[in-house]
Design an enzyme around this catalytic site. Structure first.
Site, PDB file in Angstrom:
ATOM      1  N   LYS A   1      -8.894  14.299   2.830  1.00 45.96           N
ATOM      2  CA  LYS A   1      -8.065  13.098   2.961  1.00 45.96           C
ATOM      3  C   LYS A   1      -7.253  13.275   4.220  1.00 45.96           C
ATOM      4  CE  LYS A   1      -6.380  14.171  -1.133  1.00 45.96           C
ATOM      5  NZ  LYS A   1      -6.399  12.924  -1.858  1.00 45.96           N
ATOM      6  N   ARG A   2      -6.584  12.220   4.690  1.00 47.47           N
ATOM      7  CA  ARG A   2      -5.734  12.386   5.874  1.00 47.47           C
ATOM      8  C   ARG A   2      -4.712  13.495   5.646  1.00 47.47           C
ATOM      9  NH1 ARG A   2      -5.996   8.702  10.223  1.00 47.47           N
ATOM     10  NH2 ARG A   2      -4.279   9.964  11.012  1.00 47.47           N
TER      11      ARG A   2
ATOM     12  N   LYS B   1       0.736  14.526   0.757  1.00 43.79           N
ATOM     13  CA  LYS B   1      -0.537  14.831   0.086  1.00 43.79           C
ATOM     14  C   LYS B   1      -0.653  16.325  -0.234  1.00 43.79           C
ATOM     15  CE  LYS B   1      -3.145  10.991   2.188  1.00 43.79           C
ATOM     16  NZ  LYS B   1      -3.882  10.315   1.093  1.00 43.79           N
TER      17      LYS B   1
ATOM     18  N   HIS C   1       0.787  -1.236   0.000  1.00 47.14           N
ATOM     19  CA  HIS C   1       0.000   0.000   0.000  1.00 47.14           C
ATOM     20  C   HIS C   1       0.812   1.274   0.000  1.00 47.14           C
ATOM     21  CE1 HIS C   1      -4.287  -0.911   0.230  1.00 47.14           C
ATOM     22  NE2 HIS C   1      -3.877  -2.093   0.663  1.00 47.14           N
TER      23      HIS C   1
ATOM     24  N   THR D   1      -8.195   6.816  -3.434  1.00 51.69           N
ATOM     25  CA  THR D   1      -9.545   6.411  -3.813  1.00 51.69           C
ATOM     26  C   THR D   1     -10.478   7.604  -3.688  1.00 51.69           C
ATOM     27  OG1 THR D   1      -9.842   5.594  -1.550  1.00 51.69           O
ATOM     28  CG2 THR D   1      -9.388   3.959  -3.261  1.00 51.69           C
TER      29      THR D   1
ATOM     30  N   LYS E   1     -13.901   8.873  -5.955  1.00 46.94           N
ATOM     31  CA  LYS E   1     -15.227   9.239  -5.429  1.00 46.94           C
ATOM     32  C   LYS E   1     -15.674  10.577  -5.992  1.00 46.94           C
ATOM     33  CE  LYS E   1     -13.785   7.089  -1.118  1.00 46.94           C
ATOM     34  NZ  LYS E   1     -13.185   7.431   0.192  1.00 46.94           N
TER      35      LYS E   1
HETATM   36  C1  LIG Z   1     -11.940   7.571   0.599  1.00 47.19           C
HETATM   37  C2  LIG Z   1     -11.575   8.035   1.930  1.00 47.19           C
HETATM   38  C3  LIG Z   1     -10.237   8.270   2.247  1.00 47.19           C
HETATM   39  C4  LIG Z   1      -9.119   8.115   1.239  1.00 47.19           C
HETATM   40  O1  LIG Z   1      -8.932   9.349   0.573  1.00 47.19           O
HETATM   41  P1  LIG Z   1      -7.615   9.597  -0.320  1.00 47.19           P
HETATM   42  O2  LIG Z   1      -7.909  10.925  -0.958  1.00 47.19           O
HETATM   43  O3  LIG Z   1      -7.543   8.497  -1.294  1.00 47.19           O
HETATM   44  O4  LIG Z   1      -6.478   9.651   0.625  1.00 47.19           O
HETATM   45  C5  LIG Z   1      -9.930   8.708   3.507  1.00 47.19           C
HETATM   46  N1  LIG Z   1     -10.882   8.904   4.437  1.00 47.19           N
HETATM   47  C6  LIG Z   1     -12.189   8.706   4.164  1.00 47.19           C
HETATM   48  C7  LIG Z   1     -13.202   8.953   5.237  1.00 47.19           C
HETATM   49  C8  LIG Z   1     -12.578   8.262   2.909  1.00 47.19           C
HETATM   50  O5  LIG Z   1     -13.878   8.036   2.667  1.00 47.19           O
END
Ligand SMILES: *Cc1c(COP(=O)(O)O)cnc(C)c1O
Length: 741
Positions: free
Chosen positions: A546-547, A552, A358, A654, A658
């Protein structure tokens, strides 16, 4: 009485009846929480009927079974998705309407099980939904953390962490399965005993912890499959306390029992980062051992001791290296408990377990001190030693004399256990999670392994379930799409491609814009309730959720906003498309720089708010406690999705998928799955900028990156960075943001 039919009238009766039986009151007097419980358990009754049938079929199932092991499952709320997957949504909606119950009020009463940090845990949750919907027999296995990921509040311009007591009101969706309880052993000493001409290994003076499973049904969409998420809870082998020790005054020994209870207490809050904490290793072995003991028992129920069939009948997929101890644990079970020899056991293990990588961030690569593993898991350590000995002999043949290379590839080296090497060497498959990431694994991270065993390496680009991330979270867009292309895409999401011609259809685009406006209103309802604020619905919604991580690059986004602010303040004629920047991000409590970045963003937000002119075209909203439920409200309302990671660092992402699925445009780097998205949606829909991965890596390794040069040559950046430390941005602690510049 269990329901057998789930028409509107039975649903109404069930809800009213449950409130009467469990709460002793009428619907009119019930609280939202009580109504939620009644609605949820009505849906649960329907799942249970299917689950019973599914388990019945399972008994005679002789095919292959998947165990998906992950230390995180970021499930999000279940009520809406369960109703959707059962195709009961319409009946439920009408029933609630007639009972005068507000669906949106009820669903937010469900506590979100936050048993994950970010992408890795959410991937596991999406996979479960898809496995069930594709009718594949699978079980997700994890820890039932009593406290999930902390809840985030923003107080005085900073992140504050609050514990997440998600089980406070019970969990409607789980069922305990105490009959499948297993014992997991820690510490102790290994005795070698000769029996019937064979050396057997026996652990003595160990500490026992009982692993009790709690099962959550995972119903597939419009089908009969109900898979299980099995969450293991740790319990002391004696109830509560060792009263013998207690009454003898040996409080230390009595308290030792509580160690068991600590194991499944809390989820570690680090994302893409690891520290060699003993309790974490304990957690990993705990759920891995429990799962494999159960899996082997289930195999034996089906096939007896014909272990040569094992790789055909079960596959263990490990989500990153955290469950990597599955490898020596399956060896231990096959050798010590089932009496197989080393070669036979290893041949089985290496054809049964597969590994998903990952991350390529070095701070996230798991390494455990050998001493810690040896003390906590003495028998497992012996197996690792023997595996390592045989592996190194093989590596010596391949790379004679190249000790540096062999040490880099070894399982045990420099007093540490290297989990990634264990996983690559001892499994039949190592996959990356996007094409670019897969290439980096082959050419860089595991290049020596790739040269030796190229057939093991592949990539499988991550995905998301369109049921939760479109059908459930954006119901109006779902209906608009269905109006255009019919509903076959519910089961065959590839058919969304049929929408392409509608990009030119004026009526469709107008309706799309209307839905976006509606979703912005819905977002504002949530925000008003949670943080007592709203965003301007006629602004462009520009989101980075995102985190919080340096790689990032939320900081890059913030610097851009800072520069926009200066342009507005400097030039009375400056205009731009009015834009609200939305952030959602938790920082690990111990990640100092990440927390500073949050402070900087919040301070910028205040700065902008103080200028009425800037406020007319620029805003920052930081949504507290970014979790799945927050994502479900933010994403459908977003116009522009920010995917800014330094190229080569984000394995897939991911969140990017979305946002695209809900019709946002993307701005981002050629990183992770942005590459595949670019290929699919074309350059008109994703704006790519910045260095490519190879250029960034070369710059990093050759030490050619000189930020001072940018500071000196770019006046706007110089000004923003200077304002970080001269008190403009953070008047109360002017130098705090200096650590970022
Ligand atoms: C999809 C999702 C993530 C992952 O987001 P990335 O932009 O891919 O880091 C993190 N937290 C939550 C709550 C999510 O739904």
């Amino acid at each position: 009485m269990p329901l057998t039919s789930f028409d509107k009238e039975s649903i109404k009766q069930s809800i009213v009846g449950k409130i009467q039986r469990y709460n002793g009151r009428t619907l009119a007097d019930a609280t939202d929480q009580q109504i939620y419980q009644a609605v949820a358990s009505t849906i649960r009754d329907q799942i249970m009927q299917k689950w019973v049938a599914a388990r019945e079929r399972d008994k005679t199932y002789m095919g292959k079974r998947l165990y998906y092991l992950s230390v995180e499952f970021l499930m999000g709320r279940s009520l809406h998705c369960n109703a959707l997957n059962l195709c009961s949504m319409e009946n439920v909606r009408e029933a609630l309407l007639e009972l005068g119950i507000n669906w949106r009020h009820i669903i937010r009463e469900e506590p979100e099980p936050g048993l994950g940090n970010g992408g890795l845990g959410r991937l596991a949750a999406c996979f479960l939904d898809s496995l069930s919907s594709l009718e594949m027999p699978a079980m997700g296995c994890t820890i039932r953390y009593e406290y999930g990921l902390f809840r985030q509040r923003l107080v005085d311009g900073q992140q504050v962490e609050i514990s997440d007591n998600w089980l406070e009101n019970g969990n409607t969706w789980e069922v305990a399965a105490p009959e499948d309880t297993v014992e997991v052993r820690f510490d102790g000493h290994v005795d070698m005993v000769q029996e019937n001409g064979r050396t057997n290994f026996r652990l003595r003076d160990y500490h026992s912890v009982m692993a009790v499973p709690y099962d959550m049904p995972i119903a597939g969409y419009d089908c009969d499959t109900v898979n299980t998420l099995r969450m293991w809870r740790a319990r002391s082998p004696r109830d509560n306390m060792d009263f013998g020790a207690f009454s003898a005054g040996n409080y230390e020994k009595a308290l030792e029992q509580d160690m068991a209870a600590v194991i499944s207490k809390v989820l570690y809050p680090e994302d893409n980062h690891y520290e060699g904490k003993r309790l974490r290793l304990t957690q990993h072995y705990f759920f891995t051992s429990a799962t494999l003991q159960y899996a082997v028992k289930d195999f034996k129920r089906r096939f007896g001791t014909r272990f040569n069939l094992l790789p055909e009948k079960m596959v263990v997929q490990i989500n990153d290296t955290h469950p990597g101890l599955a490898i020596p644990e399956l060896m231990r079970i096959l050798m010590d408990e089932e009496g197989l020899g080393w070669d036979e056991a290893q041949a089985i293990v290496s054809r049964t377990i597969a590994y998903t990588n990952h991350t390529v961030l070095s701070e996230a690569l798991e390494k455990w001190p050998e001493q810690m593993v040896k003390q906590l898991l003495p028998r497992i350590y012996m197996i690792l030693e023997e595996m390592n000995r045989r592996l190194c002999a093989r590596l010596w043949n391949a790379f004679p004399g190249d000790w540096d290379k062999i040490a880099k590839m070894a399982i045990l080296a420099y007093d540490q256990v290297h989990m990634a090497n264990l996983c690559v060497a001892m499994t039949f498959s190592t996959n990356g999670v996007s094409r670019l990431h897969g290439e980096i694994l082959k050419n860089d991270t595991f290049r020596d392994y790739y040269s030796l065993m190229p057939e093991k390496f592949s990539y499988i680009t991550n995905g998301i379930t369109h049921r939760r991330w479109l059908m459930a979270c954006n119901t109006h867009l779902r209906d608009l799409i269905t109006e255009a292309i019919g509903d076959k895409w519910y089961k065959e999401p590839e058919r969304l491609e049929e929408l392409t011609p509608f990009a030119e259809d004026k009526a469709f685009c107008e309706k799309f814009a209307e839905i976006k406006r509606f979703n912005k209103q819905q977002f504002n309802r949530m925000l008003a309730m949670r943080q007592d604020m709203t965003a301007e619905e006629d602004f462009l919604f520009d989101s980075q959720c995102k985190r919080l991580h340096e790689y990032k690059r939320q900081l890059l986004n913030a610097l851009h906003i800072h520069v926009l602010y200066n342009r507005i303040m400097d030039d009375p004629n400056y205009t731009m498309v009015p834009r609200v920047f939305i952030f959602g991000a938790k920082a690990s409590p111990g990640y100092y720089k990440a927390k500073l970045i949050i402070r900087y963003i919040l301070a910028l937000s205040k700065l902008i708010d103080r200028s009425p002119r800037a406020r007319r075209m620029l805003r920052i909203i930081f949504v507290e406690n970014y979790d799945v439920s927050a994502a479900e409200a933010i994403i459908p309302a977003t116009d522009l999705s920010e995917q800014l990671s330094t190229a080569g660092k984000e394995a897939s992402g991911t969140g990017n998928m979305k946002f695209m699925m809900n019709g946002a445009l993307t701005i981002g780097t050629m990183d992770g799955a942005n590459v595949e998205i670019h290929e699919q949606v074309g350059a008109d829909n994703i704006y790519i900028f910045g260095m490519r991965a190879d250029t960034a890596a070369a710059l990093e390794h050759e030490g050619g990156y000189n930020p001072m040069q940018i500071f000196e040559n770019n006046a706007e950046i110089r000004r923003a960075l200077t304002q970080m430390i001269d008190g403009t941005v953070l008047p109360d602690s002017p130098t705090a943001a200096g650590a970022l510049s």
